[in-house]
Structure formats: structure tokens, C-alpha cells
Motif scaffolding. Structure first.
Motif, mmCIF file in Angstrom:
data_model
loop_
_atom_site.group_PDB
_atom_site.id
_atom_site.type_symbol
_atom_site.label_atom_id
_atom_site.label_comp_id
_atom_site.label_asym_id
_atom_site.label_seq_id
_atom_site.Cartn_x
_atom_site.Cartn_y
_atom_site.Cartn_z
ATOM 1 N N LEU A 11 1.009 -1.275 0.149
ATOM 2 C CA LEU A 11 0.431 -0.067 0.046
ATOM 3 C C LEU A 11 0.545 1.473 0.130
ATOM 4 O O LEU A 11 0.943 2.449 0.493
ATOM 5 N N ASP A 12 1.754 1.726 -0.741
ATOM 6 C CA ASP A 12 2.763 2.233 -1.328
ATOM 7 C C ASP A 12 3.873 2.985 0.300
ATOM 8 O O ASP A 12 3.787 3.905 0.081
ATOM 9 N N GLY A 13 3.926 2.046 0.866
ATOM 10 C CA GLY A 13 4.602 2.038 2.282
ATOM 11 C C GLY A 13 4.126 2.703 2.827
ATOM 12 O O GLY A 13 5.153 3.292 3.911
ATOM 13 N N ARG A 14 2.520 2.808 3.623
ATOM 14 C CA ARG A 14 2.192 3.769 4.157
ATOM 15 C C ARG A 14 2.427 3.175 6.021
ATOM 16 O O ARG A 14 2.060 3.801 6.650
ATOM 17 N N PHE A 15 2.839 1.703 5.666
ATOM 18 C CA PHE A 15 2.727 1.081 7.373
ATOM 19 C C PHE A 15 4.559 0.696 7.461
ATOM 20 O O PHE A 15 4.687 0.451 8.789
ATOM 21 N N ARG A 16 5.285 1.562 6.641
ATOM 22 C CA ARG A 16 7.178 1.142 7.053
ATOM 23 C C ARG A 16 6.894 2.287 7.780
ATOM 24 O O ARG A 16 6.896 2.867 9.064
ATOM 25 N N ASP A 17 7.980 0.539 9.033
ATOM 26 C CA ASP A 17 8.319 1.241 10.355
ATOM 27 C C ASP A 17 7.535 1.226 11.416
ATOM 28 O O ASP A 17 7.411 1.875 12.967
ATOM 29 N N ARG A 18 6.068 -0.001 10.900
ATOM 30 C CA ARG A 18 5.156 1.382 12.220
ATOM 31 C C ARG A 18 4.477 -0.269 12.682
ATOM 32 O O ARG A 18 3.686 0.650 13.649
ATOM 33 N N LEU A 19 4.358 -0.882 12.039
ATOM 34 C CA LEU A 19 4.412 -2.212 12.661
ATOM 35 C C LEU A 19 4.439 -3.243 13.635
ATOM 36 O O LEU A 19 6.064 -3.314 13.435
ATOM 37 N N LYS A 20 3.946 -3.543 14.530
ATOM 38 C CA LYS A 20 5.115 -4.793 15.498
ATOM 39 C C LYS A 20 3.960 -5.810 15.907
ATOM 40 O O LYS A 20 2.574 -5.194 16.393
ATOM 41 N N LEU A 21 4.229 -6.827 15.777
ATOM 42 C CA LEU A 21 3.531 -7.904 15.804
ATOM 43 C C LEU A 21 3.911 -9.466 17.220
ATOM 44 O O LEU A 21 4.904 -9.467 16.932
ATOM 45 N N ASP A 22 2.903 -9.341 18.179
ATOM 46 C CA ASP A 22 3.887 -9.681 19.554
ATOM 47 C C ASP A 22 3.455 -11.689 19.105
ATOM 48 O O ASP A 22 2.354 -11.871 18.249
ATOM 49 N N LYS A 23 4.997 -11.692 19.121
ATOM 50 C CA LYS A 23 4.339 -13.590 18.628
ATOM 51 C C LYS A 23 4.020 -14.337 19.620
ATOM 52 O O LYS A 23 3.869 -15.384 19.019
ATOM 53 N N GLN A 24 4.014 -13.464 20.374
ATOM 54 C CA GLN A 24 2.921 -14.725 21.287
ATOM 55 C C GLN A 24 2.261 -15.012 21.490
ATOM 56 O O GLN A 24 0.670 -15.750 21.085
ATOM 57 N N THR A 25 0.742 -14.175 21.457
ATOM 58 C CA THR A 25 -0.397 -13.837 21.196
ATOM 59 C C THR A 25 -0.865 -13.501 19.989
ATOM 60 O O THR A 25 -1.973 -13.028 19.807
ATOM 61 N N GLY A 26 -0.019 -12.444 18.976
ATOM 62 C CA GLY A 26 -0.399 -12.055 17.004
ATOM 63 C C GLY A 26 -1.033 -10.569 17.442
ATOM 64 O O GLY A 26 -2.020 -10.178 16.459
ATOM 65 N N SER A 27 -1.413 -10.139 18.781
ATOM 66 C CA SER A 27 -1.236 -8.780 18.628
ATOM 67 C C SER A 27 -0.855 -8.058 17.977
ATOM 68 O O SER A 27 0.676 -7.367 17.663
ATOM 69 N N LEU A 28 -1.590 -7.099 17.015
ATOM 70 C CA LEU A 28 -0.733 -5.860 16.301
ATOM 71 C C LEU A 28 -0.740 -4.618 17.288
ATOM 72 O O LEU A 28 -1.761 -4.507 17.106
ATOM 73 N N THR A 29 0.393 -4.206 16.417
ATOM 74 C CA THR A 29 0.465 -2.610 17.235
ATOM 75 C C THR A 29 0.896 -1.585 16.088
ATOM 76 O O THR A 29 1.635 -1.976 15.552
ATOM 77 N N ILE A 30 -0.028 -0.561 15.217
ATOM 78 C CA ILE A 30 0.517 0.363 14.989
ATOM 79 C C ILE A 30 1.293 1.915 15.662
ATOM 80 O O ILE A 30 -0.230 2.351 16.513
ATOM 81 N N THR A 31 2.393 2.154 14.973
ATOM 82 C CA THR A 31 2.674 2.918 15.940
ATOM 83 C C THR A 31 2.864 4.317 14.943
ATOM 84 O O THR A 31 2.713 3.803 13.648
ATOM 85 N N ASN A 32 3.091 6.059 15.561
ATOM 86 C CA ASN A 32 2.995 6.939 15.169
ATOM 87 C C ASN A 32 2.153 7.394 13.851
ATOM 88 O O ASN A 32 2.024 7.514 12.277
ATOM 89 N N THR A 33 0.780 7.077 14.025
ATOM 90 C CA THR A 33 -0.592 6.901 13.369
ATOM 91 C C THR A 33 -0.770 8.274 12.859
ATOM 92 O O THR A 33 -1.014 9.133 13.346
ATOM 93 N N THR A 34 -1.342 8.245 11.693
ATOM 94 C CA THR A 34 -1.893 9.563 10.727
ATOM 95 C C THR A 34 -3.145 8.608 9.825
ATOM 96 O O THR A 34 -3.823 7.314 10.204
ATOM 97 N N THR A 35 -3.858 9.532 9.079
ATOM 98 C CA THR A 35 -5.246 9.462 8.994
ATOM 99 C C THR A 35 -5.354 8.139 7.676
ATOM 100 O O THR A 35 -6.269 7.970 7.661
ATOM 101 N N GLU A 36 -3.972 8.224 7.011
ATOM 102 C CA GLU A 36 -3.914 7.247 6.149
ATOM 103 C C GLU A 36 -3.639 5.681 6.448
ATOM 104 O O GLU A 36 -4.407 4.715 5.872
ATOM 105 N N HIS A 37 -4.182 5.618 8.264
ATOM 106 C CA HIS A 37 -4.194 4.397 8.867
ATOM 107 C C HIS A 37 -5.818 4.066 9.520
ATOM 108 O O HIS A 37 -5.921 3.135 9.427
#
Length: 243
Positions: free
Chosen positions: A137-163
Motif C-alpha cells: 500500500l505504497d509503504g504507508r505502514f513502513r516501520d510502523r507495524l509491531k506484531l506480538d509473537k506470543q499473542t498475535g496482537s498487532l500495534t500500529i505506531t505513529n498513526t496518521t489518517t492514512e491508517h
């Protein structure tokens, strides 16, 4: 074709739920199997062999196997029963929770985003593989996604309206008896200037109303005070005149 045999099967037991035999021109839907979960919900296209499940519930999630003569295909169906709304301030992080305490050996986690259901992250526990696709998606999530290996939960950091948008979590758990489950999140991003989440908006509205009422009270009090002072001054002046 005239000699084609089409058969649809469902679940771990490969229960037959629909079939077409073209040569005898026979089409059958077995909607009373599996305690009737498919009753009045199956529609089989006689020309193409495609299957439609209407009025779906989470009971219909799982593996569907299509057999056409000697060939077969597998379809995994996920059913979303609710959408959780999440609001986050622009620039902050937001976590989308799987509610799993720990992923098991055969579990699979897939995170998808937007109307196109673009894959943005996944975990295949058996292969010990964790991947975030932050260049899609044109890199809108670049360096913003963190995936918890134990639980599978997803975190989006430094959010903008593109997210902003819909995030879908697909979970396959279990080894022999695979269980399909899913969650859907609708994320909205606001900035600190224009407003806030719904709860904060209500609080601000109430505070504004209270301030307005307080202002009216002060003005009324001020008017009455000045009128009282005028009346006292008039009485004092009248009392000092002797005839």
C-alpha cells in the motif's frame, strides 16, 4: 461439462453438503446434515457448480472442499460477527488485541487491512515465522507495524489518517480439528486540534454547557447587584432631605 461430477464437502469430517451429477442431471443440497446448520442456506449453481451460503453465522466458518471429478480445491471461510471501533490520536500508537494468551504450535495468524483485504502481517507458529509486510500500500505502514509473537496482537505506531480503516484478524487454531475465528476492528484517527474520541467529545460538551450556565448566573448576579446599589443610593439621598 456433461460428464462432470461436482461435490462440496465441509469441515474436518469432510461432510458432503451439496453435489451435482451432470449425466443424470441431478443436483442435491444436504442442508439437514450437521444438526441442520445449513438448512435453507445453501444455493448450488447448476451451470457452474458454485456454492452460495446465505445468512451466514460463525457456525459456517471452516474449510470447504470442492471436488470436480479428480481435482479438488480448498476454501477457508471466516465469518465476522462484530466490528470493534477504536479511536486513536494522530501520532500515537494503537494496539489491536487478539485476546489470545499464547499461540500454540499449529496456530496461524493473519492480519489484513482495507477494502482489498491486503495482507499486512502474519505468523505461522509451526514454521516459527513472523512477517510484517510494511511495504504494501505504497509503504504507508513502513516501520510502523509491531506484531506480538506470543499473542498475535498487532500495534500500529505513529498513526496518521492514512491508517484509518478496517483491520481484520484471521485465526486458525488447532491441529486435527482446525478452528476458524476472526475479529474486525475499525480504526479512526483524530488530531488534537479538531477533536477527540466520542467520550471526550461528550465531556467537552457538558463542560461547555456548565460554563455557559455559570456565565448567565454571573451576569444576572451582576445586574441585580448594581440595581440593589442604585436603590440603596436613592433611598439614602431621599432620607437626607428635610422639609
Amino acid at each position: 461439462m456433461k460428464d462432470d461430477d461436482v461435490q462440496w464437502r465441509f469441515g474436518d469430517e469432510n461432510t458432503v453438503i451439496a453435489e451435482i451429477y451432470k449425466r443424470p442431471d441431478r443436483i442435491t443440497v444436504y442442508d439437514d446434515v450437521l444438526d441442520g446448520r445449513f438448512r435453507d442456506r445453501l444455493k448450488l449453481d447448476k451451470q457452474t457448480g458454485s456454492l452460495t451460503i446465505t445468512n451466514t453465522t460463525t457456525e459456517h466458518a471452516g474449510d470447504y472442499q470442492l471436488r470436480i471429478n479428480s481435482e479438488s480445491k480448498i476454501f477457508g471461510l471466516f465469518v465476522f460477527d462484530e466490528v470493534k471501533s477504536v479511536s486513536v490520536k494522530e501520532g500515537d500508537s494503537v494496539s489491536l488485541n487478539s485476546n489470545l494468551t499464547e499461540m500454540k504450535y499449529d496456530d496461524v495468524i493473519l492480519w489484513r487491512f482495507g477494502d482489498e483485504n491486503t495482507l499486512i502481517a502474519d505468523i505461522y507458529k509451526r514454521a516459527d515465522r513472523l512477517t510484517v509486510y510494511d511495504d504494501v500500500l505504497d509503504g504507508r505502514f513502513r516501520d510502523r507495524l509491531k506484531l506480538d509473537k506470543q499473542t498475535g496482537s498487532l500495534t500500529i505506531t505513529n498513526t496518521t489518517t492514512e491508517h484509518e480503516g478496517d483491520y481484520k484478524l484471521l485465526m486458525l487454531t488447532g491441529r486435527r480439528r482446525r478452528r476458524f475465528s476472526s475479529k474486525s476492528f475499525r480504526v479512526s484517527v483524530y488530531d488534537s486540534v479538531h477533536c477527540c474520541g466520542p467520550t471526550e467529545a461528550v465531556i467537552r460538551l457538558v463542560l461547555s454547557a456548565l460554563v455557559g450556565v455559570a456565565t448567565v448566573i454571573i451576569v444576572v448576579y451582576e445586574i441585580r447587584s448594581r440595581r440593589a446599589e442604585r436603590d440603596q443610593a436613592h433611598i439614602h439621598t431621599s432620607g437626607s432631605i428635610e422639609i
